[in-house]
Design a protein around this motif. Sequence first.
Motif, PDB file in Angstrom:
ATOM      1  N   LEU A 255     -17.709   1.216  -0.481  1.00  0.00           N
ATOM      2  CA  LEU A 255     -16.472   1.405   0.270  1.00  0.00           C
ATOM      3  C   LEU A 255     -16.478   0.570   1.541  1.00  0.00           C
ATOM      4  N   SER A 256     -17.623   0.499   2.217  1.00  0.00           N
ATOM      5  CA  SER A 256     -17.735  -0.292   3.446  1.00  0.00           C
ATOM      6  C   SER A 256     -17.505  -1.767   3.172  1.00  0.00           C
ATOM      7  N   LEU A 257     -18.041  -2.256   2.064  1.00  0.00           N
ATOM      8  CA  LEU A 257     -17.830  -3.651   1.699  1.00  0.00           C
ATOM      9  C   LEU A 257     -16.351  -3.935   1.480  1.00  0.00           C
ATOM     10  N   ARG A 258     -15.679  -3.054   0.767  1.00  0.00           N
ATOM     11  CA  ARG A 258     -14.252  -3.259   0.497  1.00  0.00           C
ATOM     12  C   ARG A 258     -13.434  -3.163   1.775  1.00  0.00           C
ATOM     13  N   THR A 259     -13.818  -2.232   2.659  1.00  0.00           N
ATOM     14  CA  THR A 259     -13.101  -2.085   3.933  1.00  0.00           C
ATOM     15  C   THR A 259     -13.327  -3.288   4.824  1.00  0.00           C
ATOM     16  N   PHE A 260     -14.576  -3.769   4.865  1.00  0.00           N
ATOM     17  CA  PHE A 260     -14.919  -4.869   5.766  1.00  0.00           C
ATOM     18  C   PHE A 260     -14.208  -6.162   5.377  1.00  0.00           C
ATOM     19  N   ALA A 261     -14.188  -6.490   4.106  1.00  0.00           N
ATOM     20  CA  ALA A 261     -13.680  -7.790   3.663  1.00  0.00           C
ATOM     21  C   ALA A 261     -12.324  -7.658   2.997  1.00  0.00           C
ATOM     22  N   ARG A 262     -11.420  -6.951   3.638  1.00  0.00           N
ATOM     23  CA  ARG A 262     -10.098  -6.787   3.058  1.00  0.00           C
ATOM     24  C   ARG A 262      -9.370  -8.124   3.008  1.00  0.00           C
ATOM     25  N   SER A 263      -8.665  -8.358   1.935  1.00  0.00           N
ATOM     26  CA  SER A 263      -7.921  -9.610   1.775  1.00  0.00           C
ATOM     27  C   SER A 263      -6.545  -9.445   2.406  1.00  0.00           C
ATOM     28  N   ASP A 264      -6.372 -10.009   3.620  1.00  0.00           N
ATOM     29  CA  ASP A 264      -5.119  -9.798   4.347  1.00  0.00           C
ATOM     30  C   ASP A 264      -4.676 -11.097   5.027  1.00  0.00           C
ATOM     31  N   ILE A 265      -4.852 -12.216   4.357  1.00  0.00           N
ATOM     32  CA  ILE A 265      -4.558 -13.500   4.968  1.00  0.00           C
ATOM     33  C   ILE A 265      -3.062 -13.706   5.170  1.00  0.00           C
ATOM     34  N   SER A 266      -2.234 -13.192   4.253  1.00  0.00           N
ATOM     35  CA  SER A 266      -0.812 -13.522   4.259  1.00  0.00           C
ATOM     36  C   SER A 266      -0.014 -12.778   5.315  1.00  0.00           C
ATOM     37  N   SER A 267      -0.330 -11.531   5.570  1.00  0.00           N
ATOM     38  CA  SER A 267       0.472 -10.756   6.527  1.00  0.00           C
ATOM     39  C   SER A 267      -0.370  -9.634   7.134  1.00  0.00           C
ATOM     40  N   LYS A 268       0.094  -9.140   8.270  1.00  0.00           N
ATOM     41  CA  LYS A 268      -0.606  -8.057   8.953  1.00  0.00           C
ATOM     42  C   LYS A 268      -0.255  -6.723   8.289  1.00  0.00           C
ATOM     43  N   VAL A 269      -1.208  -5.791   8.353  1.00  0.00           N
ATOM     44  CA  VAL A 269      -0.990  -4.463   7.786  1.00  0.00           C
ATOM     45  C   VAL A 269      -1.523  -3.422   8.764  1.00  0.00           C
ATOM     46  N   GLU A 270      -1.151  -2.173   8.553  1.00  0.00           N
ATOM     47  CA  GLU A 270      -1.687  -1.102   9.391  1.00  0.00           C
ATOM     48  C   GLU A 270      -3.146  -0.838   9.042  1.00  0.00           C
ATOM     49  N   PHE A 271      -3.942  -0.584  10.068  1.00  0.00           N
ATOM     50  CA  PHE A 271      -5.387  -0.447   9.867  1.00  0.00           C
ATOM     51  C   PHE A 271      -5.956   0.496  10.912  1.00  0.00           C
ATOM     52  N   GLN A 272      -6.868   1.342  10.490  1.00  0.00           N
ATOM     53  CA  GLN A 272      -7.541   2.260  11.404  1.00  0.00           C
ATOM     54  C   GLN A 272      -8.831   1.581  11.895  1.00  0.00           C
ATOM     55  N   ILE A 273      -8.869   1.297  13.183  1.00  0.00           N
ATOM     56  CA  ILE A 273      -9.984   0.553  13.788  1.00  0.00           C
ATOM     57  C   ILE A 273     -11.330   1.215  13.491  1.00  0.00           C
ATOM     58  N   HIS A 274     -11.374   2.534  13.526  1.00  0.00           N
ATOM     59  CA  HIS A 274     -12.651   3.234  13.320  1.00  0.00           C
ATOM     60  C   HIS A 274     -13.217   2.988  11.922  1.00  0.00           C
ATOM     61  N   GLU A 275     -12.357   2.793  10.935  1.00  0.00           N
ATOM     62  CA  GLU A 275     -12.847   2.465   9.594  1.00  0.00           C
ATOM     63  C   GLU A 275     -13.576   1.129   9.606  1.00  0.00           C
ATOM     64  N   GLY A 276     -13.008   0.161  10.328  1.00  0.00           N
ATOM     65  CA  GLY A 276     -13.651  -1.144  10.425  1.00  0.00           C
ATOM     66  C   GLY A 276     -14.981  -1.080  11.154  1.00  0.00           C
ATOM     67  N   LEU A 277     -15.030  -0.345  12.254  1.00  0.00           N
ATOM     68  CA  LEU A 277     -16.276  -0.212  13.007  1.00  0.00           C
ATOM     69  C   LEU A 277     -17.347   0.483  12.176  1.00  0.00           C
ATOM     70  N   ASN A 278     -16.954   1.566  11.483  1.00  0.00           N
ATOM     71  CA  ASN A 278     -17.933   2.308  10.666  1.00  0.00           C
ATOM     72  C   ASN A 278     -18.468   1.452   9.520  1.00  0.00           C
ATOM     73  N   SER A 279     -17.586   0.689   8.877  1.00  0.00           N
ATOM     74  CA  SER A 279     -18.038  -0.154   7.773  1.00  0.00           C
ATOM     75  C   SER A 279     -18.969  -1.250   8.271  1.00  0.00           C
ATOM     76  N   THR A 280     -18.686  -1.795   9.465  1.00  0.00           N
ATOM     77  CA  THR A 280     -19.548  -2.837  10.033  1.00  0.00           C
ATOM     78  C   THR A 280     -20.934  -2.285  10.334  1.00  0.00           C
ATOM     79  N   VAL A 281     -20.986  -1.121  10.960  1.00  0.00           N
ATOM     80  CA  VAL A 281     -22.281  -0.501  11.266  1.00  0.00           C
ATOM     81  C   VAL A 281     -23.038  -0.192   9.986  1.00  0.00           C
ATOM     82  N   MET A 282     -22.331   0.260   8.969  1.00  0.00           N
ATOM     83  CA  MET A 282     -22.971   0.552   7.684  1.00  0.00           C
ATOM     84  C   MET A 282     -23.606  -0.704   7.093  1.00  0.00           C
ATOM     85  N   LEU A 283     -22.880  -1.832   7.132  1.00  0.00           N
ATOM     86  CA  LEU A 283     -23.383  -3.064   6.539  1.00  0.00           C
ATOM     87  C   LEU A 283     -24.542  -3.662   7.343  1.00  0.00           C
ATOM     88  N   LEU A 284     -24.629  -3.313   8.615  1.00  0.00           N
ATOM     89  CA  LEU A 284     -25.728  -3.808   9.452  1.00  0.00           C
ATOM     90  C   LEU A 284     -26.885  -2.812   9.545  1.00  0.00           C
TER      91      LEU A 284
END
Length: 434
Positions: A255-284
């Motif tokens: 889940l962390s991998l999918r959250t971290f490397a979301r494919s969002d090049i074309s347009s901005k989307v809503e995102f919960q910052i804490h999900e990104g931080l948690n996934s980054t810490v998990m991967l490190l």
Amino acid sequence: MTTEILSKPKYILLVDDNPNNLKVLFEAIQGHGWKALMATNGESAIEQAEYAKPDLILLDVMMPGIDGFEACRRLKANSVTQDVPVIFMTALSDTTDKVKGLEIGAVDYITKPFQQEEVIARLKLHLNLSHLTHTLEQKVEERTAELSKSLEQLQKTQLQLIQSEKMSTLGQLVAGIGHEINNPLNSIVANTFHVQEYTSDMLEVLNLFQEKFAELDPSIAKLLQKIDLEFLNEDLPSLLKSMQHGVTRLEDISLSLRTFARSDISSKVEFQIHEGLNSTVMLLQHRLKSNQDHPEIEVVKDYGDLPPITCYPGQINQVFMNLIANAIDAFEELNRNRSYQEITADPNIITVKTRVNDEKNTVTICIKDNGIGLNPQLQDEIFEQTFTTKAVGKGTGLGLAISHQIVVEKHNGEIELYSIPGQSTEFIVTLPIS
């Protein structure tokens, strides 16, 4: 600009202690449309030159007070007058004195008694040379500015290409890993419950069998003694529970991998910052956990109540990865000369704090470490593309430059650095909510 320079009247400063010489020169200059300024000694010449900024100076060598050589030295030492051409007027025929004048900055000399035609010709020549020099310098400045702008744009484009390539490669890698992991993982998850249920039933049958038949066949009794049924009763459920924890861990990583490397090049989307931080810490986590060289690097999460923000999640996660990985790099550098016991006494800590600013409609993410800090003279360069503190082979140093571009240019946010040498480094990222 060139037309303006040509249309401006030329001012020539005449410096001579002989009034007759000044009169002759004044009349000659007026006849050609030039404006004359006059001084009778070196001190007055220096003052007028600094105030009026003439286009050229005709300077007599032999004067009361400071002579022409000393006046020229002072003019060339002054940033205001150093570029004004100076032509010496001298009655001296000694070549040494003429060379001396040229060495200290004069562009030419005229020997007295002078001919008006010669004076006018020399003035025209050096005024034209001065104009051409000024024009050339201006064109060089303009061209340099154009090249600097092109270089800056090229560097930005290069960063964008590097960033896009990294995100594309990471996305492909994660998609491949996710595909390879998910199929066997789903099978394990689906069957784990049944394995636990079947194992529980089998153990119950064995225990019941052992209770009902006190006198067992010797071969069965020997086998039960060998496998230690009592130990299996205690250990097998724990073993299955541990396996379940491992499966849950794999699910979290996927889940962390999918959250971290979301494919969002074309347009901005809503995102919960804490999900990104948690996934980054998990991967490190593999770099944060303890090993033979250092105890665990502690990550303290001080999260505020953040709303979702509109952004490019994959790019924002890349910023988090760069900042947290840099903090870990700093600890590795700090711990190089410290023992395990010293690190335990003064542990490595990364603090991640988030807050919302309702007035500015922004969220703030602070990532701080208690590592080695950064020297003040380096802090202004930290986000430049060519800057790195890493040794050769330890990284390109592009992470912070890319992070700055993502935050500032892609999201209209801010990223700031506050560092105390020998104590801490803190990055503060501010992002608009929408």
